[in-house]
Structure formats: structure tokens, C-alpha cells
Design an enzyme around this catalytic site. Structure first.
Site, PDB file in Angstrom:
ATOM      1  N   HIS A 365      33.434  38.634  37.182  1.00 38.60           N
ATOM      2  CA  HIS A 365      34.205  39.540  37.691  1.00 38.60           C
ATOM      3  C   HIS A 365      33.147  39.890  39.170  1.00 38.60           C
ATOM      4  O   HIS A 365      32.839  41.427  39.171  1.00 38.60           O
ATOM      5  CB  HIS A 365      33.074  40.981  36.448  1.00 38.60           C
ATOM      6  CG  HIS A 365      33.496  40.305  35.439  1.00 38.60           C
ATOM      7  ND1 HIS A 365      35.055  41.626  34.902  1.00 38.60           N
ATOM      8  CD2 HIS A 365      33.560  39.635  34.477  1.00 38.60           C
ATOM      9  CE1 HIS A 365      35.025  41.362  33.677  1.00 38.60           C
ATOM     10  NE2 HIS A 365      34.233  40.392  33.350  1.00 38.60           N
ATOM     11  N   LYS A 556      31.779  56.190  41.031  1.00 46.50           N
ATOM     12  CA  LYS A 556      31.943  54.693  40.072  1.00 46.50           C
ATOM     13  C   LYS A 556      30.472  54.787  40.463  1.00 46.50           C
ATOM     14  O   LYS A 556      29.879  55.342  41.685  1.00 46.50           O
ATOM     15  CB  LYS A 556      32.857  53.337  41.359  1.00 46.50           C
ATOM     16  CG  LYS A 556      32.418  54.379  42.477  1.00 46.50           C
ATOM     17  CD  LYS A 556      33.772  53.315  43.447  1.00 46.50           C
ATOM     18  CE  LYS A 556      35.102  53.490  43.831  1.00 46.50           C
ATOM     19  NZ  LYS A 556      36.288  52.633  42.831  1.00 46.50           N
ATOM     20  N   ARG A 557      29.971  53.135  40.053  1.00 43.18           N
ATOM     21  CA  ARG A 557      28.701  53.101  40.615  1.00 43.18           C
ATOM     22  C   ARG A 557      28.404  53.041  41.492  1.00 43.18           C
ATOM     23  O   ARG A 557      28.494  52.847  43.154  1.00 43.18           O
ATOM     24  CB  ARG A 557      28.193  51.587  40.034  1.00 43.18           C
ATOM     25  CG  ARG A 557      27.702  52.119  38.134  1.00 43.18           C
ATOM     26  CD  ARG A 557      26.726  52.070  38.160  1.00 43.18           C
ATOM     27  NE  ARG A 557      25.461  51.226  38.632  1.00 43.18           N
ATOM     28  CZ  ARG A 557      24.796  51.437  37.384  1.00 43.18           C
ATOM     29  NH1 ARG A 557      24.412  51.014  36.267  1.00 43.18           N
ATOM     30  NH2 ARG A 557      23.584  50.825  37.770  1.00 43.18           N
ATOM     31  N   LYS A 562      30.182  49.676  47.419  1.00 47.94           N
ATOM     32  CA  LYS A 562      32.086  50.571  47.833  1.00 47.94           C
ATOM     33  C   LYS A 562      32.106  51.409  48.292  1.00 47.94           C
ATOM     34  O   LYS A 562      32.837  52.302  48.302  1.00 47.94           O
ATOM     35  CB  LYS A 562      31.290  51.429  45.297  1.00 47.94           C
ATOM     36  CG  LYS A 562      31.810  49.981  44.987  1.00 47.94           C
ATOM     37  CD  LYS A 562      31.714  50.696  43.781  1.00 47.94           C
ATOM     38  CE  LYS A 562      30.854  49.658  42.895  1.00 47.94           C
ATOM     39  NZ  LYS A 562      32.150  48.941  42.023  1.00 47.94           N
ATOM     40  N   THR A 666      38.606  49.468  37.948  1.00 48.45           N
ATOM     41  CA  THR A 666      39.500  49.588  36.955  1.00 48.45           C
ATOM     42  C   THR A 666      39.525  51.304  37.029  1.00 48.45           C
ATOM     43  O   THR A 666      40.777  51.806  36.132  1.00 48.45           O
ATOM     44  CB  THR A 666      39.096  48.884  35.340  1.00 48.45           C
ATOM     45  OG1 THR A 666      37.247  49.624  35.257  1.00 48.45           O
ATOM     46  CG2 THR A 666      39.198  47.696  35.478  1.00 48.45           C
ATOM     47  N   LYS A 670      43.182  53.838  35.990  1.00 48.42           N
ATOM     48  CA  LYS A 670      43.116  55.340  35.939  1.00 48.42           C
ATOM     49  C   LYS A 670      43.701  56.606  36.632  1.00 48.42           C
ATOM     50  O   LYS A 670      44.275  57.116  35.442  1.00 48.42           O
ATOM     51  CB  LYS A 670      41.690  55.336  35.267  1.00 48.42           C
ATOM     52  CG  LYS A 670      41.697  54.413  33.403  1.00 48.42           C
ATOM     53  CD  LYS A 670      39.359  54.666  33.599  1.00 48.42           C
ATOM     54  CE  LYS A 670      39.005  53.209  33.158  1.00 48.42           C
ATOM     55  NZ  LYS A 670      37.755  52.741  32.946  1.00 48.42           N
TER      56      LYS A 670
HETATM   57  C1  26W Z   1      22.684  42.470  36.803  1.00 49.67           C
HETATM   58  C2  26W Z   1      23.326  41.650  36.517  1.00 49.67           C
HETATM   59  C3  26W Z   1      25.131  42.101  36.667  1.00 49.67           C
HETATM   60  C4  26W Z   1      25.748  41.828  37.391  1.00 49.67           C
HETATM   61  C5  26W Z   1      27.155  41.579  37.193  1.00 49.67           C
HETATM   62  C6  26W Z   1      25.178  42.537  35.709  1.00 49.67           C
HETATM   63  C7  26W Z   1      26.346  43.696  35.766  1.00 49.67           C
HETATM   64  C8  26W Z   1      27.616  42.447  36.965  1.00 49.67           C
HETATM   65  C9  26W Z   1      28.916  43.036  36.945  1.00 49.67           C
HETATM   66  C10 26W Z   1      29.797  41.849  37.036  1.00 49.67           C
HETATM   67  C11 26W Z   1      29.629  44.306  37.888  1.00 49.67           C
HETATM   68  C12 26W Z   1      30.730  45.479  37.028  1.00 49.67           C
HETATM   69  O1  26W Z   1      30.058  45.589  36.264  1.00 49.67           O
HETATM   70  N1  26W Z   1      31.457  44.473  37.615  1.00 49.67           N
HETATM   71  C13 26W Z   1      32.445  45.087  37.854  1.00 49.67           C
HETATM   72  O2  26W Z   1      33.624  44.653  36.702  1.00 49.67           O
HETATM   73  C14 26W Z   1      35.020  45.058  36.437  1.00 49.67           C
HETATM   74  C15 26W Z   1      35.773  44.875  34.971  1.00 49.67           C
HETATM   75  O3  26W Z   1      36.620  43.662  35.934  1.00 49.67           O
HETATM   76  C16 26W Z   1      35.525  45.691  37.991  1.00 49.67           C
HETATM   77  O4  26W Z   1      37.086  45.981  37.505  1.00 49.67           O
HETATM   78  C17 26W Z   1      34.933  45.314  39.180  1.00 49.67           C
HETATM   79  O5  26W Z   1      35.444  45.532  40.370  1.00 49.67           O
HETATM   80  C18 26W Z   1      33.408  44.708  39.378  1.00 49.67           C
HETATM   81  O6  26W Z   1      32.599  45.445  39.950  1.00 49.67           O
END
Ligand code: 26W
Length: 823
Positions: A365, A556-557, A562, A666, A670
Site C-alpha cells: 500500500h 486525509k491523514r 499529500k 480512496t 468517494k
Molecule cells: C506504521 C506502519 C504503517 C505503515 C503504513 C502503518 C500504516 C501504513 C499504511 C500503508 C498507510 C496507508 O493507509 N496507506 C494507504 O493505503 C490506501 C489503501 O490502499 C491507499 O489508498 C493510500 O494511497 C495509501 O497511502
């Protein structure tokens, strides 16, 4: 289970039936009467009532799966950002009207009770929300599937602002009871940690290794219903909660050390205590690895011991299950299944490897290198010594292969090693997943291509057949039907209600974009949605917004890639141009810019950006002239519930990441589905959105990924953009000279110097192009007929972004499983 498990029947699908069930819950479960009940009592009674309507379907689904023994999908995810459950259950059971009427007959308002539900925020952002959309789609498509994860006692922190700065508060979501979960302590499983391994020779004279854990933890499953949309199916989400083992306590109690016993209990229970609020920069914390192993080990054990029939030949496991790894967080499942097969079931290594490789698939992701998890060998060896041995053996055999096939290319061998040597010896979880799984997928076309060409290029040449793409999607149940009843009604009136489970049918709306009456009604719906948002922000945040302005939304975060800062520079530039008289207020398209974002608590720059947004907002909103045409609203604690009101109200969707950095997004989907137009870069799923909705209905700007890479390659110099662009200079000057910080130049100095120094995500390079695109937005918005025509086309052409379609793609390309509809 016997052949004829008698099944309960659902309560009567009528107002009277609903009232009866509700009163029984209020009286017998809550132990109160209408005259004395609190809103929470009433909410809990209502939730349990709705639950009863789903119960028979849930039991039937479970029994059907048990009898048919189909291949099932187990989605392994450390996060599920579910959002409120009540509304979703009501639409799935088609009970909205009945419940409204039933409650009204008792003098209660459904809308009030809804508000009592605290959403389970067991995820950070996109990845957790995606998991929730996927399990919704799987249930709706009658796919035998189970979601596995962690029942965090505290989900994502609650955000408040103090003097514009983010303050985090614990999210005690379980405080008032969680009517949607079913705890099953009788099905607890035991998980080991620590200790050592020992060699021994088995009865056949084979040298083997076994793990002697140093301590153990119990996992207690908590089941949640995952209702399919009106298809008689209810799947299960199983979240694990950690508990101290009984034996462990007792032994210490017997020594008379009460305090130590309680301490060790807390120690064990810490594992499921809190969701790590880090998003994209893993901290490498020991407790996090414990969480990951804990839920994965519980889930694998659960599937093998509980869901498979006794005596099942595990050599045939791939016929019955595929474990989908949601990012690297559950990747420790690969060595765990190897351990279970080899150490506990006496498999030969090669047979176990053959089975394991066919049971897992991995979704990546991210593209940010720093987001790829690695675990120090030292830590892994201390916490999971047997797993480390297994990983080493997997790596040895894999690298032997690489060596052979590359003719001894030692550089390649080192690059592809699952064990990194620098800066410290560590396990690269993405590599382990790629080697140990049958498939690797990215989450949008561009992302999958970059995975193949850059992040995992060596692996893509080695295993080309493993790599595939599945573009993300969102569930139309929650994000259109439930969140946007106005638009849903309008669509259904025009094309019938089949779109809810077959979103491609939105195409049938296309001709209506040319229909002036339809567009008028579409605008009416948008206006009503804005009024709902006005209400929400007033009640919830004490924020006043003007619904007659363009609603420009970036939620978004908070992350530098971003580029919330780019949006903010646009705001500052408009402010600057009005206050200097360069721009007459009369000539400005009035906008309300809405931000929503949480920052990881340890991410200093992200928190500074939050403070800067709030400070700019305060100045802009109180300026007598500017505030007439430009306002900034930043409601705290953006979450799924807020999104459900915000997204349907938006006119403009901001998707402005630097090209090549946002894996998919995503939120972008939406907004498009709810008729907002996107201003966006050529990044993630924006690429596919633009292709589908058409260039005329999308505001594209900025560098492309190849352009950005080329600039980075040559050496990016943000100051060159600064020097050449007067309005950029002025915007940064305003920030640097303290205009938004009561004259204090030091407050936001780090933000400015970062932009002029590294500017890792090329905000300055894209600034002018972004401003130009915003001017095109203003011009387009001035023509409501043309704008709403584009908005309708966005809705009509976004059916592809249903998570039902994503699930079909996974089924076909990765899982090779099939639906099992109810008979
Ligand atoms: C701390 C470890 C960690 C690392 C990465 C926690 C969470 C993450 C995720 C990968 C962050 C995340 O939410 N990624 C997002 O995933 C979405 C679903 O596929 C994508 O639409 C986003 O672009 C992506 O940033």
C-alpha cells in the site's frame, strides 16, 4: 455441528414486530423503562434489536460455510476503520423506515440515537478503511470470507486543538458498551513469545527444531457481524483481544506475589491495548511486532483448528484458504504457517513451503521507502526465535536460487536478500511477503507499475508471474446509499436501485447530464447536503460556514507527501492578493476550504502544518474583506462519521500528492462518486479517475511521475522556483514574517525553511501549476449548469470504483475462490 442445527427465525419485519423487540431489549437487557432510559440505553436496545434481525442470517451463513467447505478468503489486517455500525445494519436489513416509524411511535428519534454510537476507529486511514470496504463487499457478494484483526481497546486517538495545535486524547470507544461484538472466551487460543529453540531427532531419525516459548498470551476472539446488502448473508469479522494465561497468574499468585501477578497480567494485556497511530513511518517498536504476531498466530490457529474439519489433510490447505496480507503488518504469518506445518504437524520442509507459498498473497500500500517495515534481527530473535530460524532458511534457499539463476551475481543476491545488513541486520518484511506469497499486488495501475519498475524491480524480474494490480474501491453502501440519501433517491428514481450492488449501472445516468431538470435536482441535493454539513459543523465544532460558497475539501491523514501545504499556499496567495488590492473581492469565487487531518503524534512537521493551517484560518476568517469570499474550516477529529456528511456536500475534491507518492487514495473515489470534481495530480487512482470521467471533468495539474523523478535525479532546487515566482515569494514571506503567528517569526520558521531547503515533495515546483488549475476551477464554478453537468458525469462514470469490482478482481487474479450464495 449436527446435520440439522435448528436455526432461530428473525423477528417480524414490521413496525409492531420492531417495537416489540425494541421494548424487550430495553426492559430485559438494559433493565430500564422508556420513562427513565438514557439515550445510551435506547441506542443499545436499538442496536440489539437490529442485531436480532441479522442473527438468523449470520447463523445460516456460518452453517452453510461449514457444510459446503468452500475455499475461503481470510483477510489479515492490523486495521479496520469500520465507522458506525447501526446505519449500515439498518440499510442492509432494509429496516430504516420501519425503525424510524417504530421509534417515533415511542416518542424517540432515530437521528438522536444514531448519534450515541461511538465509531470503532480501529485504523489510521486509507488502509484500515479499505479493509472495512472489502469485507463489506465480500459479504454482499456472498463470498465465504473472514476478516481477522485486533480488538484494540483504544483506537485512533481523538484529536482536539489547543491554540491551533493538535492534542491527542485516548479513544475509549468501549466505555459505554459495544453492542455489535460477541466475545467468545471459550474459544481462546494460546500464543507463545520469546524463549529459545532446541534441536532434537524425531522418531524417524530426522533432525528437527522446536520452539520453547518463554511466555504465553491468550487470544480471545470477538466476533462482529458483517452484513451483506440484502442478500441473506452475514460474514464474520474476528478481532482478537489479549489476555494473560490462567496458569501464569496462578503460579505467581501461589508464590504470594499478588502485585507481580497483576503486573504480568497487564503486561500480557498490553498487546491489544492501543492502535499505533503511526501511518507510513513504522517505528519498529517491540510491542508492535508483538501485536502483529499475536493476531496472525491466533488467526492461523483459529482457521486450522476451528474452521477446518477434524482430520483435514493440511497438504490440501490451499484448496480451502487464501490469507490476504494487508500490507506487511501480518507477514509474520508466512513463517508462522511454516512453523505450524513443520514443527506441529510433522511436515517435510519442502512440502510445507509448497503449501505456504500457495496460501498467501500480499498487497503493498505504499511507495515511500521509509514505510516498508523492517524488523531488527536482534528483536525478532528475542521475541520469535523459531521464526527467525525459519526466515533464515527461507532466505538461504531463495538466495541459492537467485545465485543459480543469475550466474552468481552477488550484488543482486545482496539486494534481494530478505535480511538487510545495513544500517543494522534486519528482516525486510516486504521481501519476505514477495518470496513467500503467490501474488503481489499494488493498489492502482500507476502504483503497481512503479512497484514492478522500482520498489520491487528485482523481484518482478525474478517472479514476473506473481505481480498484478488490483485498483482499490469503496463500498457504495456506506459511501453513497447511507451517506448520501438524497443522491441515492435521485439515482434510484432515474435508473432503479440495482446500482447499489452493481455500480457500473451508474453509466445509465450519463444521458441525464444533458437534462436540465435532472441537473437542477442534482444541485438541489447538493445544496441539501451542504445544509446538513452546516448543521453538523455548527453543532459539533461551533464552526459557521456559508453553504452558498464553493466547498473545497481536503481530508486525509496529514503527511508531507499529500501536500496539505500546497493547498494552504493557495489560500495564503488568495489572501495576499485580496489584501494587497491586486484582486477585487467582487471578482473572487467565494470558497470555503475545509481541512480534516490527524497527524501521527510523533511527526513534528505534520503537527506544525496543522498549527499553520489553523493559524492561517484564524487570520483569513477574521479579515473583514477576505472572509467575505474565503474561509477556512478545520473541524478537529476527522473520522469516518464526519466523512459521511462531508463528502456528499463537497464541490471540489483535493487530491494533490506529488506524483508517484500516493499509492492509490480512496477518498478521491468517494468524492467523485458523490459528484465532486477533482483537482488533482497524475498520481495513484487519480490517473484512472481522470481517464474515466474525462479530462473536461477533472482539473489536472502538476508534474508527472517521470518528470518528478527526472528532476530528483538531476537534483531538485526549490529556491529556483522561489526566485522565479513572485506570488510564491510573497506567500512564503507572509508566513515567514509572522503574519499568521502574531508577528512571531520563529513559530513557522521550520516549515518555511523546509520548503526552501529540501522540499522533499516538490511543493514549490507544483505551486504555479496548481494556482493555474485553481483559476480554471473558479471559472468553471461560475457556470453552474456546466459544473453540475461535469458533476453528474463524475457520478455516472465512477462505477468502476466500487469495492465490489475490486473484490471481483481479487477473486479472479489472486484468490481463485467463488461466491456461495444462500440457497
Ligand atoms: C506504521 C506502519 C504503517 C505503515 C503504513 C502503518 C500504516 C501504513 C499504511 C500503508 C498507510 C496507508 O493507509 N496507506 C494507504 O493505503 C490506501 C489503501 O490502499 C491507499 O489508498 C493510500 O494511497 C495509501 O497511502
Amino acid at each position: 455441528m449436527t446435520e440439522n442445527t435448528p436455526l432461530i427465525s428473525s423477528p417480524e419485519h414490521s413496525v409492531e414486530g420492531f417495537v416489540r423487540e425494541f421494548m424487550r431489549e430495553l426492559n430485559f437487557s438494559q433493565g430500564t423503562v422508556l420513562e427513565r432510559s438514557t439515550v445510551n440505553d435506547e441506542y443499545l436496545a436499538l442496536a440489539r434489536t437490529v442485531r436480532h434481525y441479522l442473527m438468523a442470517q449470520w447463523m445460516e451463513t456460518t452453517v452453510d460455510h461449514y457444510r459446503a467447505q468452500p475455499k475461503a478468503v481470510a483477510y489479515l489486517s492490523a486495521e479496520y476503520l469500520l465507522g458506525r455500525q447501526l446505519d449500515n445494519a439498518l440499510i442492509a436489513t432494509d429496516l430504516v423506515e420501519i425503525a424510524t416509524e417504530a421509534l417515533a411511535s415511542l416518542g424517540l428519534d432515530l437521528a438522536d440515537l444514531r448519534e450515541a454510537e461511538v465509531e470503532p476507529g480501529l485504523g489510521n486511514g486509507g488502509l484500515g478503511r479499505l479493509a472495512a470496504c472489502f469485507i463489506d463487499s465480500l459479504a454482499t457478494m456472498s463470498v465465504p470470507a473472514i476478516g481477522y484483526g485486533i480488538r484494540y481497546e483504544y483506537g485512533i486517538f481523538r484529536q482536539t486543538f489547543a491554540d491551533g495545535r493538535q492534542v491527542e486524547e485516548p479513544d475509549n470507544w468501549l466505555e459505554y458498551g459495544s453492542p455489535w461484538e460477541f466475545a467468545h472466551p471459550e474459544h481462546e487460543v494460546t500464543v507463545g513469545f520469546g524463549g529459545h529453540t532446541e534441536k532434537y531427532t524425531d522418531d524417524d531419525g530426522v533432525e528437527r527444531s522446536r520452539w520453547v516459548p518463554g511466555w504465553r498470551v491468550l487470544g480471545v476472539p470477538h466476533n462482529y457481524m458483517v452484513p451483506g446488502y440484502r442478500n441473506g448473508r452475514v460474514n464474520t469479522l474476528r478481532l482478537w483481544s489479549a489476555r494473560a494465561t490462567h496458569a501464569f497468574d496462578l503460579k505467581i499468585f501461589n508464590y504470594g506475589d499478588y502485585a507481580e501477578a497483576v503486573r504480568s497480567q497487564t503486561f500480557a494485556e498490553n498487546i491489544s491495548k492501543v492502535l499505533y497511530p503511526e501511518d507510513s513511518t513504522p517505528q519498529g517498536k517491540e510491542l508492535r511486532l508483538q501485536q502483529q504476531y499475536f493476531f496472525v498466530a491466533c488467526s492461523i490457529r483459529d482457521f486450522i483448528d476451528q474452521l477446518l474439519p477434524r482430520g483435514f489433510d493440511l497438504h490440501r490447505l490451499p484448496e480451502r484458504i487464501v490469507f490476504q496480507l494487508n500490507d506487511t503488518h501480518p507477514v509474520i504469518g508466512i513463517p508462522e504457517l511454516m512453523r505450524v506445518l513443520v514443527d506441529e504437524h510433522g511436515f517435510e520442509w519442502d512440502d510445507a513451503w509448497d503449501v505456504t507459498r500457495r496460501c498467501f498473497a500480499y498487497t503493498c500500500h505504499t511507495l515511500l521507502p521509509e514505510a516498508l517495515e523492517v524488523w531488527p534481527v536482534e528483536l525478532m530473535g528475542r521475541l520469535l526465535p523459531r521464526h527467525l530460524e525459519i526466515i533464515y532458511r527461507i532466505n538461504d534457499e531463495f538466495l541459492a536460487d537467485v545465485r543459480e539463476r543469475s550466474g552468481g551475481d552477488e550484488l543482486l543476491v545482496r539486494r534481494m536478500s530478505i535480511i538487510a545488513e545495513h544500517p543494522e541486520r534486519a528482516v525486510r518484511m516486504a521481501y519476505l511477503a514477495t518470496v513467500g506469497g503467490a501474488r503481489v499486488n499494488g493498489v492502482a495501475e500507476l502504483h503497481s507499475q512503479l512497484l514492478r519498475d522500482k520498489v520491487l524491480a528485482d523481484f518482478a524480474s525474478f517472479f514476473p508471474e506473481k505481480f498484478t494490480n488490483v485498483t482499490n474501491g469503496v463500498t457504495p453502501r456506506r459511501f453513497v446509499k447511507l451517506a448520501n440519501p438524497g443522491l441515492s433517491g435521485l439515482i434510484t428514481e432515474a435508473i432503479g436501485d440495482g446500482w447499489v450492488t452493481d455500480l457500473d449501472r451508474l453509466r445509465e445516468l450519463e444521458p441525464l447530464a444533458e437534462d436540465a431538470e435532472f441537473r437542477r435536482r442534482f444541485r438541489e441535493v447538493k445544496a441539501a447536503n451542504k445544509d446538513r454539513l452546516v448543521d453538523l459543523l455548527r453543532r459539533r465544532d461551533g464552526i459557521e460556514i456559508d453553504p452558498s460558497t464553493m466547498l473545497d475539501v481536503m481530508v486525509k491523514r496529514l503527511h508531507e507527501y499529500k501536500r496539505q501545504l500546497l493547498k494552504l499556499l493557495h489560500v495564503v496567495t488568495v489572501y495576499d492578493r485580496i489584501t494587497t488590492g491586486e484582486l477585487a473581492v467582487a471578482g473572487v469565487t467565494p470558497r470555503t476550504v475545509v481541512f480534516g487531518a490527524k497527524a501521527a503524534p510523533g511527526y513534528v512537521m505534520a503537527k506544525q502544518i496543522i498549527a499553520l493551517i489553523n493559524h492561517v484560518g484564524a487570520v483569513v476568517n477574521s479579515h473583514p474583506e477576505v472572509s467575505g469570499v474565503l474561509r477556512v474550516a478545520f473541524p478537529a477529529n476527522y473520522n469516518v462519521t464526519v466523512a459521511e456528511t462531508l463528502v456528499p456536500a463537497a464541490d471540489l475534491s483535493e487530491q494533490i500528492s506529488l506524483a508517484g507518492k500516493e499509492a492509490s487514495g480512496t477518498g478521491n473515489m468517494k468524492f467523485a462518486l458523490n459528484g465532486a470534481l477533482t483537482i488533482g495530480t497524475d498520481d495513484g487512482a487519480n490517473v484512472e479517475i481522470r481517464k474515466l470521467v474525462g479530462d473536461d471533468n477533472f482539473f489536472l495539474f502538476g508534474l508527472t511521475e517521470p518528470e518528478a523523478s527526472a528532476i530528483a535525479e538531476r537534483g531538485y532546487r526549490p529556491t529556483s522556483y522561489y526566485e522565479e515566482n513572485e506570488s510564491l515569494r510573497r506567500a512564503l514571506h507572509l508566513i515567514a514574517t509572522g503574519v499568521f503567528s502574531h508577528g512571531d517569526r520563529s513559530t513557522f520558521e521550520p516549515v518555511v525553511s523546509n520548503l526552501l531547503g529540501e522540499d522533499r515533495f516538490m511543493v514549490l515546483a507544483d505551486y504555479q501549476s496548481y494556482l493555474d488549475a485553481q483559476e480554471r476551477v473558479d471559472a468553471a464554478y461560475a457556470d453552474p449548469e456546466a459544473w453540475s453537468r461535469s458533476a453528474v458525469l463524475n457520478v455516472a462514470r465512477s462505477g468502476f470504483f466500487s469495492s465490489d469490482r475490486s473484490m471481483r478482481d481479487y477473486l479472479e487474479r489472486i484468490w481463485h475462490a467463488e461466491p456461495l450464495p444462500s440457497s
